[in-house]
Scaffold this active site. Sequence first.
Site, PDB file in Angstrom:
ATOM      1  N   HIS A   1      33.328  54.848  48.682  1.00  0.00           N
ATOM      2  CA  HIS A   1      33.454  53.624  47.862  1.00  0.00           C
ATOM      3  C   HIS A   1      34.768  52.918  48.269  1.00  0.00           C
ATOM      4  O   HIS A   1      35.710  52.826  47.486  1.00  0.00           O
ATOM      5  CB  HIS A   1      33.459  54.000  46.384  1.00  0.00           C
ATOM      6  CG  HIS A   1      33.143  52.874  45.442  1.00  0.00           C
ATOM      7  ND1 HIS A   1      32.907  51.571  45.866  1.00  0.00           N
ATOM      8  CD2 HIS A   1      33.024  52.857  44.091  1.00  0.00           C
ATOM      9  CE1 HIS A   1      32.654  50.818  44.808  1.00  0.00           C
ATOM     10  NE2 HIS A   1      32.728  51.563  43.721  1.00  0.00           N
TER      11      HIS A   1
ATOM     12  N   ARG B   1      39.301  44.543  41.846  1.00  0.00           N
ATOM     13  CA  ARG B   1      38.159  44.583  42.752  1.00  0.00           C
ATOM     14  C   ARG B   1      37.993  43.222  43.438  1.00  0.00           C
ATOM     15  O   ARG B   1      37.754  43.137  44.642  1.00  0.00           O
ATOM     16  CB  ARG B   1      36.873  44.937  41.983  1.00  0.00           C
ATOM     17  CG  ARG B   1      36.822  46.350  41.434  1.00  0.00           C
ATOM     18  CD  ARG B   1      36.759  47.391  42.532  1.00  0.00           C
ATOM     19  NE  ARG B   1      35.623  47.183  43.407  1.00  0.00           N
ATOM     20  CZ  ARG B   1      34.388  47.612  43.162  1.00  0.00           C
ATOM     21  NH1 ARG B   1      34.133  48.308  42.063  1.00  0.00           N
ATOM     22  NH2 ARG B   1      33.410  47.405  44.034  1.00  0.00           N
TER      23      ARG B   1
ATOM     24  N   ARG C   1      25.206  47.930  48.468  1.00  0.00           N
ATOM     25  CA  ARG C   1      25.336  49.176  47.692  1.00  0.00           C
ATOM     26  C   ARG C   1      24.034  49.924  47.830  1.00  0.00           C
ATOM     27  O   ARG C   1      22.970  49.441  47.422  1.00  0.00           O
ATOM     28  CB  ARG C   1      25.629  48.876  46.222  1.00  0.00           C
ATOM     29  CG  ARG C   1      25.470  50.096  45.317  1.00  0.00           C
ATOM     30  CD  ARG C   1      26.010  49.898  43.927  1.00  0.00           C
ATOM     31  NE  ARG C   1      27.457  49.835  43.950  1.00  0.00           N
ATOM     32  CZ  ARG C   1      28.226  49.891  42.859  1.00  0.00           C
ATOM     33  NH1 ARG C   1      27.671  49.999  41.665  1.00  0.00           N
ATOM     34  NH2 ARG C   1      29.531  49.823  42.949  1.00  0.00           N
TER      35      ARG C   1
ATOM     36  N   ASP D   1      36.521  60.022  37.223  1.00  0.00           N
ATOM     37  CA  ASP D   1      35.317  59.196  37.374  1.00  0.00           C
ATOM     38  C   ASP D   1      34.232  59.873  36.546  1.00  0.00           C
ATOM     39  O   ASP D   1      34.394  61.035  36.126  1.00  0.00           O
ATOM     40  CB  ASP D   1      34.929  59.120  38.864  1.00  0.00           C
ATOM     41  CG  ASP D   1      33.809  58.124  39.147  1.00  0.00           C
ATOM     42  OD1 ASP D   1      33.465  57.337  38.238  1.00  0.00           O
ATOM     43  OD2 ASP D   1      33.279  58.148  40.270  1.00  0.00           O
TER      44      ASP D   1
ATOM     45  N   GLN E   1      36.450  50.083  46.121  1.00  0.00           N
ATOM     46  CA  GLN E   1      37.115  50.577  44.915  1.00  0.00           C
ATOM     47  C   GLN E   1      38.504  51.097  45.257  1.00  0.00           C
ATOM     48  O   GLN E   1      39.473  50.860  44.527  1.00  0.00           O
ATOM     49  CB  GLN E   1      36.280  51.696  44.282  1.00  0.00           C
ATOM     50  CG  GLN E   1      36.871  52.229  42.993  1.00  0.00           C
ATOM     51  CD  GLN E   1      36.832  51.202  41.876  1.00  0.00           C
ATOM     52  OE1 GLN E   1      35.778  50.672  41.568  1.00  0.00           O
ATOM     53  NE2 GLN E   1      37.980  50.909  41.268  1.00  0.00           N
TER      54      GLN E   1
ATOM     55  N   CYS F   1      37.450  54.240  37.691  1.00  0.00           N
ATOM     56  CA  CYS F   1      36.816  53.071  38.336  1.00  0.00           C
ATOM     57  C   CYS F   1      35.776  52.416  37.440  1.00  0.00           C
ATOM     58  O   CYS F   1      35.349  51.302  37.726  1.00  0.00           O
ATOM     59  CB  CYS F   1      36.244  53.452  39.687  1.00  0.00           C
ATOM     60  SG  CYS F   1      34.836  54.558  39.600  1.00  0.00           S
TER      61      CYS F   1
END
Length: 312
Positions: free
Chosen positions: A131, A295, A104, A227, A134, A267
């Site tokens: 992402h 996930r 990340r 988000d 996700q 998320c």
Amino acid sequence: MTRHLLRDDDLTPAEQAEVLELAAAIKKDPFGEVLGKPLAGPHTVAMIFDKATLRTQSSFTAGVAELGGQPLLVDGKLAGIGKRESVADVARVLGRQVSQVVWRTYAQADLEVMAAASGVPVINALTDDFHPCQLLADLLTITEHKGPLAGLTATFLGDGACNMGNSWLLAGALAGMHVRISAPAGYVPEQSMFDRAAEIAAGTGGSVAAEPDPVAAVAGADVVITDTWVSMGKEDEAEARRAVFAPYAVTADLVARAAPDAIVMHCLPAYRGYEIAAEVIDGPQSVVWDEAENRRHAQKAVMAWLHERRSR
Ligand code: CP
């Protein structure tokens, strides 16, 4: 050739479906009858987090262990990636020690250097641009609640010019979904992202569109997504962003414009009263906790799938 998951369209539509099927099978049998223990040895998976995390770190750590492997948390600050030594040199070293790298970080370009130099599969655990882990979890969650993905309409509201907006365009198009991005001017994904998603959608029967009016954007949607309005690294802009994005808040009134059986996704982490109302995220149409759990199942499928295709 070693495969990576750096952005959503690193998978073809058929490969995305294959990974999602594997994830669903793994979820039914998390400790290994379906798959065995593909990382037994144990193979080590290095995980580096240059930004805050809860879900990604915990789901990868548990997922690697459930696959029979060993998770290794590499302290990015201690390693001094890009400062103490170059990303390419870090990659060359990690590639000699571990079987996969999960990273990340901020710049997609750095992730691409890691992939090019490491010789082992590299997985994007979130960059400023994408992402993909996700999105695989989100698509798995949608299939659980709505059935086959192709033909479903998904509306993403809020900050479209971020990793989730871009990933929704690409991953939704790969799945043959109709993706609508509803964002204020200045926060819409770049045209190149719409163009790439439209190219994919032309082959899958999906579509992509920008719809600045949030009411029009959610009309009849099967899936309503939001988000945080203040992505990691944008904290200094929090006040201004909250003013700009206020019309895009996922309220009960807005969700009522979607299909009656629409599901609501986020998320996480979520900020109740800003991008999503408490009564929505904590209400009956919310699937956010399934999404968070998925996930682990989705990432286990990705790791197993990439491991099978590694070149060494
Ligand atoms: N959704 C997500 O990536 O969660 P974390 O930032 O907690 O890992």
